[in-house]
Design a protein around this motif. Structure first.
Motif, PDB file in Angstrom:
ATOM      1  N   SER A  47       0.853  -1.187   0.000  1.00 46.80           N
ATOM      2  CA  SER A  47       0.000   0.000   0.000  1.00 46.80           C
ATOM      3  C   SER A  47       0.894   1.244   0.000  1.00 46.80           C
ATOM      4  N   TRP A  48       0.285   2.407  -0.214  1.00 43.49           N
ATOM      5  CA  TRP A  48       1.001   3.686  -0.205  1.00 43.49           C
ATOM      6  C   TRP A  48       0.232   4.622   0.713  1.00 43.49           C
ATOM      7  N   TYR A  49       0.968   5.531   1.379  1.00 40.21           N
ATOM      8  CA  TYR A  49       0.281   6.478   2.255  1.00 40.21           C
ATOM      9  C   TYR A  49       1.055   7.773   2.369  1.00 40.21           C
ATOM     10  N   TYR A  50       0.314   8.799   2.822  1.00 38.34           N
ATOM     11  CA  TYR A  50       0.944  10.069   3.171  1.00 38.34           C
ATOM     12  C   TYR A  50       0.302  10.553   4.467  1.00 38.34           C
ATOM     13  N   TYR A  51       1.082  11.308   5.246  1.00 38.72           N
ATOM     14  CA  TYR A  51       0.593  11.826   6.516  1.00 38.72           C
ATOM     15  C   TYR A  51      -0.258  13.072   6.290  1.00 38.72           C
ATOM     16  N   GLU A  52      -1.372  13.133   6.968  1.00 33.89           N
ATOM     17  CA  GLU A  52      -2.161  14.361   7.054  1.00 33.89           C
ATOM     18  C   GLU A  52      -1.787  15.089   8.343  1.00 33.89           C
ATOM     19  N   THR A  53      -1.617  14.306   9.415  1.00 33.92           N
ATOM     20  CA  THR A  53      -1.180  14.827  10.714  1.00 33.92           C
ATOM     21  C   THR A  53      -0.121  13.882  11.246  1.00 33.92           C
ATOM     22  N   LYS A  54       1.009  14.422  11.645  1.00 32.10           N
ATOM     23  CA  LYS A  54       2.102  13.610  12.179  1.00 32.10           C
ATOM     24  C   LYS A  54       2.310  13.980  13.637  1.00 32.10           C
ATOM     25  N   ASN A  55       2.605  12.985  14.466  1.00 30.21           N
ATOM     26  CA  ASN A  55       2.819  13.198  15.896  1.00 30.21           C
ATOM     27  C   ASN A  55       4.266  12.851  16.237  1.00 30.21           C
ATOM     28  N   ARG A 108     -10.715   6.268  13.800  1.00 29.75           N
ATOM     29  CA  ARG A 108     -11.776   6.686  12.887  1.00 29.75           C
ATOM     30  C   ARG A 108     -11.200   6.573  11.481  1.00 29.75           C
ATOM     31  N   TYR A 109     -12.046   6.189  10.538  1.00 24.06           N
ATOM     32  CA  TYR A 109     -11.561   6.115   9.166  1.00 24.06           C
ATOM     33  C   TYR A 109     -12.708   6.297   8.181  1.00 24.06           C
ATOM     34  N   THR A 110     -12.334   6.685   6.975  1.00 27.49           N
ATOM     35  CA  THR A 110     -13.276   6.783   5.875  1.00 27.49           C
ATOM     36  C   THR A 110     -12.800   5.858   4.767  1.00 27.49           C
ATOM     37  N   ILE A 111     -13.724   5.494   3.899  1.00 22.21           N
ATOM     38  CA  ILE A 111     -13.370   4.687   2.736  1.00 22.21           C
ATOM     39  C   ILE A 111     -13.866   5.430   1.498  1.00 22.21           C
ATOM     40  N   MET A 112     -12.943   5.603   0.536  1.00 20.02           N
ATOM     41  CA  MET A 112     -13.254   6.320  -0.699  1.00 20.02           C
ATOM     42  C   MET A 112     -12.766   5.523  -1.905  1.00 20.02           C
ATOM     43  N   LEU A 117       1.264   3.865  12.185  1.00 22.02           N
ATOM     44  CA  LEU A 117       0.816   5.140  12.743  1.00 22.02           C
ATOM     45  C   LEU A 117       0.877   5.139  14.262  1.00 22.02           C
ATOM     46  N   LYS A 118       1.139   6.319  14.809  1.00 22.27           N
ATOM     47  CA  LYS A 118       1.177   6.505  16.258  1.00 22.27           C
ATOM     48  C   LYS A 118      -0.107   7.216  16.702  1.00 22.27           C
ATOM     49  N   GLU A 119      -0.309   7.244  17.987  1.00 23.98           N
ATOM     50  CA  GLU A 119      -1.476   7.925  18.544  1.00 23.98           C
ATOM     51  C   GLU A 119      -1.471   9.391  18.109  1.00 23.98           C
ATOM     52  N   GLY A 120      -2.621   9.880  17.660  1.00 24.25           N
ATOM     53  CA  GLY A 120      -2.757  11.258  17.227  1.00 24.25           C
ATOM     54  C   GLY A 120      -2.378  11.503  15.773  1.00 24.25           C
ATOM     55  N   GLU A 121      -1.961  10.467  15.061  1.00 22.94           N
ATOM     56  CA  GLU A 121      -1.595  10.640  13.664  1.00 22.94           C
ATOM     57  C   GLU A 121      -2.766  10.300  12.747  1.00 22.94           C
ATOM     58  N   LYS A 122      -2.763  10.962  11.598  1.00 18.89           N
ATOM     59  CA  LYS A 122      -3.771  10.716  10.580  1.00 18.89           C
ATOM     60  C   LYS A 122      -3.057  10.609   9.240  1.00 18.89           C
ATOM     61  N   ALA A 123      -3.439   9.595   8.465  1.00 17.12           N
ATOM     62  CA  ALA A 123      -2.804   9.385   7.162  1.00 17.12           C
ATOM     63  C   ALA A 123      -3.839   8.881   6.165  1.00 17.12           C
ATOM     64  N   ILE A 176      -7.252   7.455   7.685  1.00 21.78           N
ATOM     65  CA  ILE A 176      -7.271   6.766   8.977  1.00 21.78           C
ATOM     66  C   ILE A 176      -6.660   7.659  10.042  1.00 21.78           C
ATOM     67  N   GLU A 177      -7.360   7.789  11.163  1.00 27.35           N
ATOM     68  CA  GLU A 177      -6.872   8.595  12.279  1.00 27.35           C
ATOM     69  C   GLU A 177      -6.840   7.729  13.535  1.00 27.35           C
ATOM     70  N   ILE A 178      -5.652   7.617  14.133  1.00 30.86           N
ATOM     71  CA  ILE A 178      -5.496   6.860  15.379  1.00 30.86           C
ATOM     72  C   ILE A 178      -5.782   7.820  16.536  1.00 30.86           C
ATOM     73  N   LEU A 179      -6.869   7.585  17.238  1.00 29.91           N
ATOM     74  CA  LEU A 179      -7.264   8.469  18.326  1.00 29.91           C
ATOM     75  C   LEU A 179      -6.562   8.114  19.631  1.00 29.91           C
ATOM     76  N   LYS A 180      -6.402   6.808  19.875  1.00 31.17           N
ATOM     77  CA  LYS A 180      -5.838   6.378  21.160  1.00 31.17           C
ATOM     78  C   LYS A 180      -5.257   4.979  21.013  1.00 31.17           C
ATOM     79  N   ILE A 181      -4.161   4.737  21.722  1.00 32.68           N
ATOM     80  CA  ILE A 181      -3.577   3.388  21.796  1.00 32.68           C
ATOM     81  C   ILE A 181      -3.471   3.003  23.261  1.00 32.68           C
TER      82      ILE A 181
END
Length: 180
Positions: free
Chosen positions: A70-78, A94-98, A134-140, A169-174
């Motif tokens: 797969s390929w990804y890019y960060y929207e929010t990095k922690n 939380r995540y969306t599918i497009m 991904l780490k807690e608080g990150e979104k990609a 995909i956004e990791i809210l908590k681990i």
């Protein structure tokens, strides 16, 4: 009478052949299996080519290729934490599918907040592998070929078979596994 007894004995001996194996009604030929494998390889190569062209066209984001395809890019990095989820940790996300053309299939509100144990097969394959990236608080945003999305079956609802997808995909908590 001797002939009758001899005749019955011959019929008895001839009739006592061993069991004859029945042929299967349906067989899976190596040719069929080989053609299915070739079709899947061709499908994956085509999807990878489409995703690669999308990655090249998107000059706004810095894509990272994963080891699983797969390929990804960060929207929010922690950068304030270094902990990445491990086996049996509980991840809230939380995540969306497009579609690859950014048409929303499932919104984050429709899917809701998910609490998932790492390495438990409750989500599609590609999403399960994001926990190790991904780490807690990150979104990609991830681009998944159909083999890592919902595969040859689809989701029996809005996602057709063999559909590559895009997922934010956004990791809210681990919650780390409590050791005994």
């Amino acid at each position: 009478m001797k002939y009758l007894l001899f005749f019955i004995l011959v019929i008895f001996l001839v009739g006592c052949e061993g069991p004859i194996a029945r042929k299967p009604v349906r067989t899976s030929t190596p040719k069929l299996i080989k053609s299915t494998v070739e079709r899947n390889k061709d499908l994956l190569a085509m999807e990878v080519q489409i995703i690669n062209s999308l990655v090249k066209k998107d000059t706004l984001h810095n894509y990272i290729a994963t080891a699983n395809g797969s390929w990804y890019y960060y929207e929010t990095k922690n950068d304030s934490t270094s902990y990445i989820a491990k086996n049996d940790d509980l991840v809230t996300l939380r995540y969306t599918i497009m579609t690859l053309t950014n048409d929303t299939i499932y919104t984050a509100d429709a899917l809701g907040i998910q609490e998932i144990k790492v390495d438990k097969p409750s989500l599609f394959k590609g999403l399960r592998t994001t926990f190790t990236l991904l780490k807690e608080g990150e979104k990609a945003t991830f681009l998944f070929p159909s083999s890592l999305a919902f595969g040859y079956h689809g989701d029996d609802n809005k996602i057709a078979p063999n559909t590559p997808i895009k997922s934010s995909i956004e990791i809210l908590k681990i919650e780390q596994k409590q050791s005994n």
